[in-house]
Scaffold this motif. Structure first.
Motif, PDB file in Angstrom:
ATOM      1  N   PHE A   1       1.031  -1.696   0.446  1.00 23.95           N
ATOM      2  CA  PHE A   1       0.442   0.184   0.143  1.00 23.95           C
ATOM      3  C   PHE A   1       0.763   1.461  -0.157  1.00 23.95           C
ATOM      4  CE2 PHE A   1      -3.516  -2.688   2.117  1.00 23.95           C
ATOM      5  CZ  PHE A   1      -4.293  -2.473   1.396  1.00 23.95           C
ATOM      6  N   ALA A   2       1.590   0.937   0.808  1.00 22.95           N
ATOM      7  CA  ALA A   2       2.747   2.663   0.708  1.00 22.95           C
ATOM      8  C   ALA A   2       3.600   2.556  -0.510  1.00 22.95           C
ATOM      9  CB  ALA A   2       3.420   2.741   2.257  1.00 22.95           C
ATOM     10  N   ASP A   3       3.625   1.261  -1.102  1.00 23.24           N
ATOM     11  CA  ASP A   3       5.419   1.573  -2.205  1.00 23.24           C
ATOM     12  C   ASP A   3       3.477   2.486  -3.880  1.00 23.24           C
ATOM     13  OD1 ASP A   3       7.235   1.346  -1.315  1.00 23.24           O
ATOM     14  OD2 ASP A   3       6.868  -1.790  -1.973  1.00 23.24           O
ATOM     15  N   ALA A   4       2.292   2.398  -3.315  1.00 27.80           N
ATOM     16  CA  ALA A   4       1.673   2.676  -4.108  1.00 27.80           C
ATOM     17  C   ALA A   4       0.730   3.614  -3.785  1.00 27.80           C
ATOM     18  CB  ALA A   4       0.318   1.182  -4.277  1.00 27.80           C
ATOM     19  N   GLY A   5       1.367   4.740  -2.390  1.00 33.02           N
ATOM     20  CA  GLY A   5       1.065   6.007  -2.641  1.00 33.02           C
ATOM     21  C   GLY A   5      -0.011   6.043  -1.452  1.00 33.02           C
ATOM     22  N   TYR A   6      -0.515   4.902  -1.701  1.00 32.33           N
ATOM     23  CA  TYR A   6      -2.078   5.059  -0.119  1.00 32.33           C
ATOM     24  C   TYR A   6      -1.555   5.542   1.487  1.00 32.33           C
ATOM     25  CZ  TYR A   6      -3.942   1.876  -3.627  1.00 32.33           C
ATOM     26  OH  TYR A   6      -4.530   1.448  -4.532  1.00 32.33           O
ATOM     27  N   GLN A   7      -2.352   6.500   2.066  1.00 32.81           N
ATOM     28  CA  GLN A   7      -1.595   7.063   2.945  1.00 32.81           C
ATOM     29  C   GLN A   7      -3.132   7.002   4.179  1.00 32.81           C
ATOM     30  OE1 GLN A   7       0.457   8.127   4.866  1.00 32.81           O
ATOM     31  NE2 GLN A   7       1.766   7.218   2.608  1.00 32.81           N
ATOM     32  N   ARG A   8      -4.407   6.479   3.409  1.00 32.76           N
ATOM     33  CA  ARG A   8      -5.644   5.924   4.076  1.00 32.76           C
ATOM     34  C   ARG A   8      -6.012   4.859   3.888  1.00 32.76           C
ATOM     35  NH1 ARG A   8      -9.669   8.524   2.234  1.00 32.76           N
ATOM     36  NH2 ARG A   8     -11.082   8.552   4.134  1.00 32.76           N
ATOM     37  N   ILE A   9      -5.315   3.753   5.068  1.00 29.21           N
ATOM     38  CA  ILE A   9      -6.024   2.471   4.725  1.00 29.21           C
ATOM     39  C   ILE A   9      -6.831   1.941   5.924  1.00 29.21           C
ATOM     40  CG2 ILE A   9      -3.747   2.165   3.641  1.00 29.21           C
ATOM     41  CD1 ILE A   9      -2.948   1.218   6.206  1.00 29.21           C
ATOM     42  N   ALA A  10      -7.634   0.452   5.791  1.00 30.37           N
ATOM     43  CA  ALA A  10      -8.485   0.200   6.254  1.00 30.37           C
ATOM     44  C   ALA A  10      -8.512  -1.179   6.760  1.00 30.37           C
ATOM     45  CB  ALA A  10      -9.802   0.909   6.938  1.00 30.37           C
TER      46      ALA A  10
ATOM     47  N   PHE B   1       0.850   6.275   8.336  1.00 35.15           N
ATOM     48  CA  PHE B   1      -0.131   5.973   7.868  1.00 35.15           C
ATOM     49  C   PHE B   1      -0.940   7.087   8.350  1.00 35.15           C
ATOM     50  CE2 PHE B   1       0.874   1.894   6.142  1.00 35.15           C
ATOM     51  CZ  PHE B   1       0.452   1.548   5.066  1.00 35.15           C
ATOM     52  N   ARG B   2      -1.734   7.731   7.602  1.00 40.02           N
ATOM     53  CA  ARG B   2      -2.293   8.560   7.713  1.00 40.02           C
ATOM     54  C   ARG B   2      -3.417   8.538   8.800  1.00 40.02           C
ATOM     55  NH1 ARG B   2      -2.379  11.765   3.678  1.00 40.02           N
ATOM     56  NH2 ARG B   2      -4.901  12.336   3.158  1.00 40.02           N
ATOM     57  N   GLN B   3      -3.664   7.812   8.017  1.00 40.17           N
ATOM     58  CA  GLN B   3      -5.102   7.035   8.771  1.00 40.17           C
ATOM     59  C   GLN B   3      -5.323   5.187   8.833  1.00 40.17           C
ATOM     60  OE1 GLN B   3      -8.836   8.392   6.661  1.00 40.17           O
ATOM     61  NE2 GLN B   3     -10.292   6.951   7.492  1.00 40.17           N
ATOM     62  N   ALA B   4      -5.667   4.385   9.812  1.00 43.56           N
ATOM     63  CA  ALA B   4      -5.612   3.204   9.604  1.00 43.56           C
ATOM     64  C   ALA B   4      -6.405   2.600  10.186  1.00 43.56           C
ATOM     65  CB  ALA B   4      -3.532   2.532   9.941  1.00 43.56           C
ATOM     66  N   ASP B   5      -7.598   2.742   9.545  1.00 47.15           N
ATOM     67  CA  ASP B   5      -8.947   1.985  10.899  1.00 47.15           C
ATOM     68  C   ASP B   5      -9.417   1.349  11.114  1.00 47.15           C
ATOM     69  OD1 ASP B   5      -9.711   4.675  11.692  1.00 47.15           O
ATOM     70  OD2 ASP B   5     -10.972   5.208   9.467  1.00 47.15           O
TER      71      ASP B   5
ATOM     72  N   GLY C   1     -18.425   7.024   3.747  1.00 44.24           N
ATOM     73  CA  GLY C   1     -19.732   7.749   2.287  1.00 44.24           C
ATOM     74  C   GLY C   1     -18.597   7.565   1.281  1.00 44.24           C
ATOM     75  N   ASP C   2     -18.239   8.597  -0.117  1.00 46.01           N
ATOM     76  CA  ASP C   2     -17.826   8.813  -0.730  1.00 46.01           C
ATOM     77  C   ASP C   2     -16.572   9.420  -0.469  1.00 46.01           C
ATOM     78  OD1 ASP C   2     -17.918  11.808   0.279  1.00 46.01           O
ATOM     79  OD2 ASP C   2     -18.596  12.246  -1.801  1.00 46.01           O
ATOM     80  N   GLN C   3     -15.612   9.261   0.946  1.00 47.62           N
ATOM     81  CA  GLN C   3     -13.964   9.197   1.083  1.00 47.62           C
ATOM     82  C   GLN C   3     -13.404   7.910   1.931  1.00 47.62           C
ATOM     83  OE1 GLN C   3     -13.003  12.054   0.823  1.00 47.62           O
ATOM     84  NE2 GLN C   3     -15.008  13.337   0.143  1.00 47.62           N
ATOM     85  N   LEU C   4     -13.842   7.214   0.659  1.00 51.20           N
ATOM     86  CA  LEU C   4     -13.743   5.980   1.612  1.00 51.20           C
ATOM     87  C   LEU C   4     -11.707   5.655   1.735  1.00 51.20           C
ATOM     88  CD1 LEU C   4     -16.003   3.758  -1.263  1.00 51.20           C
ATOM     89  CD2 LEU C   4     -15.429   3.128   1.451  1.00 51.20           C
ATOM     90  N   PRO C   5     -11.302   5.253   1.659  1.00 46.62           N
ATOM     91  CA  PRO C   5      -9.775   4.558   2.295  1.00 46.62           C
ATOM     92  C   PRO C   5      -9.162   3.953   1.202  1.00 46.62           C
ATOM     93  CG  PRO C   5     -10.448   3.503   3.688  1.00 46.62           C
ATOM     94  CD  PRO C   5     -11.856   4.440   3.141  1.00 46.62           C
TER      95      PRO C   5
END
Length: 334
Positions: free
Chosen positions: A167-176, A208-212, A236-240
């Motif tokens: 995920f990090a290598d793909a540039g993701y910062q918001r994950i769950a 990660f900025r978000q990790a729910d 809603g429309d703000q999915l990780p």
């Protein structure tokens, strides 16, 4: 050096019978109980320590502590059972399957050791009784009683770490994370699942900025659907940007919930799953998932069990098997 006479005296059989059995005399006709008792005594006394071990295959039990409904909920364990039985058959060993530990206890004298799959609601007192009668045992895929028995497990901590690195290598910062609960030991609360525990620790380490975390209930399609619906409503429309899901079975339910909510994978969010079960490549989209090599786990479990039978005084052994990511449409490497 342990002698035939000592084993005969301890087991209650004649020296001639003991000698013929330990020398693998194919013309010897004895009951399975007699055979197992002599071999147990020989192992306990250390008969093989100074001798070449003959090809005497032990008789073992497979304690498969899952009912038909649980198998339908998670096909991973059904395929693990098949892999174990195939491995045992290939080794030319006698095996009998039990569902309840109490039933195995009643028949313990017929076996030299056991493999166990499934550990939900383990009763410590029952397994202590089993250990007294049949101390050579290996838990497969789990490790609820490390002080009593050996174990072989997939390395889920490393699996989670690798997934978060993807995920990090793909540039993701918001994950769950979506997962179920761990096993219950006796009357104690259910343990936190190792995948969830690793997710929280590694996600914090990696910043990660978000990790729910959404974690509750069984590792089933239904529970995956319920947790997926909960996540879709929350965001809603703000999915990780990405979800790590504890099993393919749960992922099927999450995909159903996302589809009902109008969430399209991988356009709106990506999914990495764990298990690489048969269904993972046939859902829409096909799942990127970590393969757990059940054949390797089965071979290791049987080898460890045979060693435990032959060396009953050795320390317990706990082995880990790494996984590998199978990349499909739900998440693509960059």
């Amino acid at each position: 050096m342990v002698t035939i006479k000592e084993i005969a005296q301890r087991s209650g059989y004649s020296p001639a019978t003991v000698s013929r059995l330990l020398n693998n005399d194919q013309t010897l006709s004895v009951t399975q109980t007699t055979r197992n008792k002599i071999l147990k005594v020989a192992n306990q006394l250390g008969y093989w320590q100074d001798r070449k071990k003959p090809a005497i295959a032990p008789s073992i039990a497979l304690l498969f502590r899952m009912n038909n409904q649980e198998q339908l909920q998670d096909s991973y364990f059904s395929s693990l059972k098949d892999a174990l039985l195939e491995t045992i058959e290939d080794a030319g060993m006698r095996v009998e399957v039990f569902q309840y530990a109490e039933e195995l206890i009643d028949n313990a004298e017929d076996f030299q050791g056991f493999l166990c799959v499934g550990d939900d609601q383990v009763e410590l007192s029952i397994f202590k009784r089993l250990h007294r009668l049949l101390p050579a045992g290996v838990f497969v895929d789990t490790d609820p009683l490390p002080h009593l028995f050996d174990s072989v497990q997939p390395n889920l901590t490393m699996t989670v770490r690798d997934a978060l690195e993807q995920f990090a290598d793909a540039g993701y910062q918001r994950i769950a994370f979506i997962g179920g609960v761990g096993p219950r030991i006796g009357k104690h609360p259910r343990r936190r699942d190792s995948r969830e525990a690793a997710f929280k620790i590694v996600a914090e380490e990696m910043g990660f900025r978000q990790a729910d975390v959404f974690s509750d209930g069984a590792f089933s399609v239904l529970n995956g659907s319920q947790l997926g619906e909960k996540a879709a409503k929350k965001y809603g429309d703000q999915l990780p940007e990405g979800f790590l899901i504890a099993s393919d079975t749960m992922s099927v339910g999450v995909l159903q919930a996302f589809n009902d909510a109008g969430v399209i994978v991988p356009r709106d969010t990506s999914i990495i799953s764990i298990n690489n079960s048969d269904i993972s490549e046939y859902v829409s989209p096909p799942l990127s998932t970590y393969n757990i090599n059940q054949q390797v786990i089965s071979r290791m479990a049987l080898n460890i069990l045979k060693d435990a039978i032959a060396n009953p005084k050795r320390p317990h052994v706990h082995a880990m098997v790494d996984t590998n990511l199978i990349v499909r449409e739900s998440f693509k490497l960059k």
